[in-house]
Scaffold this active site. Structure first.
Site, PDB file in Angstrom:
ATOM      1  N   ASP A   1      88.412  85.225  89.144  1.00 41.80           N
ATOM      2  CA  ASP A   1      89.591  84.944  89.981  1.00 41.80           C
ATOM      3  C   ASP A   1      90.827  84.697  89.102  1.00 41.80           C
ATOM      4  O   ASP A   1      91.944  84.667  89.602  1.00 41.80           O
ATOM      5  CB  ASP A   1      89.340  83.693  90.845  1.00 41.80           C
ATOM      6  CG  ASP A   1      89.078  84.061  92.301  1.00 41.80           C
ATOM      7  OD1 ASP A   1      89.464  85.178  92.703  1.00 41.80           O
ATOM      8  OD2 ASP A   1      88.510  83.227  93.029  1.00 41.80           O
TER       9      ASP A   1
ATOM     10  N   LYS B   1      83.514  90.634 100.214  1.00 41.48           N
ATOM     11  CA  LYS B   1      83.395  90.742  98.754  1.00 41.48           C
ATOM     12  C   LYS B   1      82.000  91.249  98.373  1.00 41.48           C
ATOM     13  O   LYS B   1      81.854  92.117  97.509  1.00 41.48           O
ATOM     14  CB  LYS B   1      83.678  89.377  98.099  1.00 41.48           C
ATOM     15  CG  LYS B   1      85.169  89.028  98.137  1.00 41.48           C
ATOM     16  CD  LYS B   1      85.464  87.584  97.788  1.00 41.48           C
ATOM     17  CE  LYS B   1      86.944  87.296  98.012  1.00 41.48           C
ATOM     18  NZ  LYS B   1      87.333  85.908  97.822  1.00 41.48           N
TER      19      LYS B   1
ATOM     20  N   GLN C   1      84.614  80.393  96.350  1.00 35.56           N
ATOM     21  CA  GLN C   1      85.534  80.682  97.464  1.00 35.56           C
ATOM     22  C   GLN C   1      86.326  79.423  97.824  1.00 35.56           C
ATOM     23  O   GLN C   1      85.761  78.355  98.034  1.00 35.56           O
ATOM     24  CB  GLN C   1      84.717  81.180  98.672  1.00 35.56           C
ATOM     25  CG  GLN C   1      85.550  81.590  99.857  1.00 35.56           C
ATOM     26  CD  GLN C   1      86.444  82.800  99.565  1.00 35.56           C
ATOM     27  OE1 GLN C   1      86.008  83.791  99.002  1.00 35.56           O
ATOM     28  NE2 GLN C   1      87.708  82.701  99.956  1.00 35.56           N
TER      29      GLN C   1
END
Ligand code: NDP
Length: 307
Positions: free
Chosen positions: A124, A57, A101
């Site tokens: 997200d 990422k 994460q």
């Protein structure tokens, strides 16, 4: 590829490169307006797969000109410390996107942490405010994997309206938002899960099949209609012929000659997920810039009216 014919590969690497180049152009345009999009990535603990995901990422962010700031915390980090960090990132106007994460260590309440993220920075798309917005058809930050699948489908099929889409899996991060996005695109949607009766027969109705189960090669050619477009979200590591391999939820070898188009694993949905994260970061940065500009001009207007 707007009219897939037979056995076409849907190239997630090529389509994600297209998305990333669009993101790069959008970053340049924002920088000309004095906005430098920034993504904060928070990683708690030592899970090796999570470390790989975070590294990828950060690399993609750098490639597109997005500033990335990593926060690596030890596995024993207290929940309150993580919540404090999120509070600081929420309050920092230089940070546009926050990604925590997953999975988090067992002593941390994942829902509590995700709900602490400012929805405007929730790249997200897991905050309940964004989930609710998605189900109401409002433009919000959308979970990256389903958003990536939609882009693959639009690129492959053109219009999706009227098609029968079958989603196998109903998780909060893939199956449910996937079904909501397909509905928004005017598909007729069937969601298949572990309690569904005769999943293969349901699946055979699909013009579009999205497999998000987490079971290696569960869906073989006998589950698919010949003209189907198949998106395989599954990522499963298996040992085969003495080698470790990544395979999807679809039995690719049996499906490929039958269907009109299918994503490979790897090289299908995986690269799209990261590309859509970058796309969400730019979208968040643009929206925050617009809100800030509107707030400033409203204040100026108020000052003029009262002076
Ligand atoms: P979950 O385990 O959270 O959900 C799996 C879903 O599959 C559940 O809804 C479950 O049903 C359903 N299911 C399980 N067994 C069957 C069955 N026999 N028949 C029908 N449905 C079944 O997984 P995720 O959604 O998180 O992930 C799915 C897959 O996608 C995994 O392989 C994961 O690694 C991969 N993935 C890939 C990403 C990418 O970027 N490419 C990103 C995210 C995930 P029920 O609800 O009834 O239990």
């Amino acid at each position: 590829m707007n009219n897939p014919v037979h056995g076409d590969l849907i190239d997630g690497k090529a389509i994600s490169a297209l998305v990333l180049s669009e993101v790069g152009a959008a970053v340049s345009a924002l920088r000309e307006q004095g906005v430098h999009p920034a993504l904060a990535v928070v990683l708690v603990g030592d899970d090796p797969a999570s470390h790989v995901y975070v590294r990828n990422k950060v690399l993609r962010a750098e490639e597109t000109g997005i500033r990335s700031i990593e926060h690596r915390l030890p596995a024993e980090t207290a929940q309150s410390v993580l919540l404090d960090l999120i509070g600081q990132l929420n309050a920092d106007p230089a940070i546009n996107g926050i990604l925590v994460q997953l999975p988090l260590p067992a002593h941390i309440d994942e829902t509590r942490v995700l709900e602490a993220i400012n929805p405007a920075k929730d790249v997200d798309g897991f905050h309940s405010s964004n989930v609710g917005g998605l189900s109401q058809g409002r433009a919000v930050l959308t979970p990256c994997t389903p958003a990536g699948c939609m882009r693959l489908l639009e690129q492959t099929c053109g219009t999706l309206a009227g098609k029968h889409a079958v989603v196998i899996g109903r998780s909060n991060i893939v199956g449910k938002p996937m079904a909501a996005l397909l509905l928004q695109a005017d598909c007729t949607v069937t969601v298949v899960h572990s309690r569904s009766i005769d999943a293969p027969a349901l699946c055979r109705q699909g013009d579009i099949v999205i497999a998000a189960v987490g079971r290696p090669r569960m869906i073989n050619a006998s589950w698919l209609k010949p003209s189907a477009v198949v998106i395989d979200v599954g990522i499963n590591r298996i040992e085969e012929d003495g080698k470790s391999r990544l395979v999807g939820d679809v039995d690719f070898a049996s499906a490929l000659p039958l269907v009109s188009a299918i994503t490979p694993v790897p090289g299908g949905v995986g690269p799209m997920t990261i590309a859509m994260l970058m796309s969400n970061t730019v979208r968040a940065a643009r929206q925050q810039h617009i809100s800030h500009t509107q707030a400033v001009s409203a204040t100026e207007q108020a000052c003029l009216t009262t002076s």
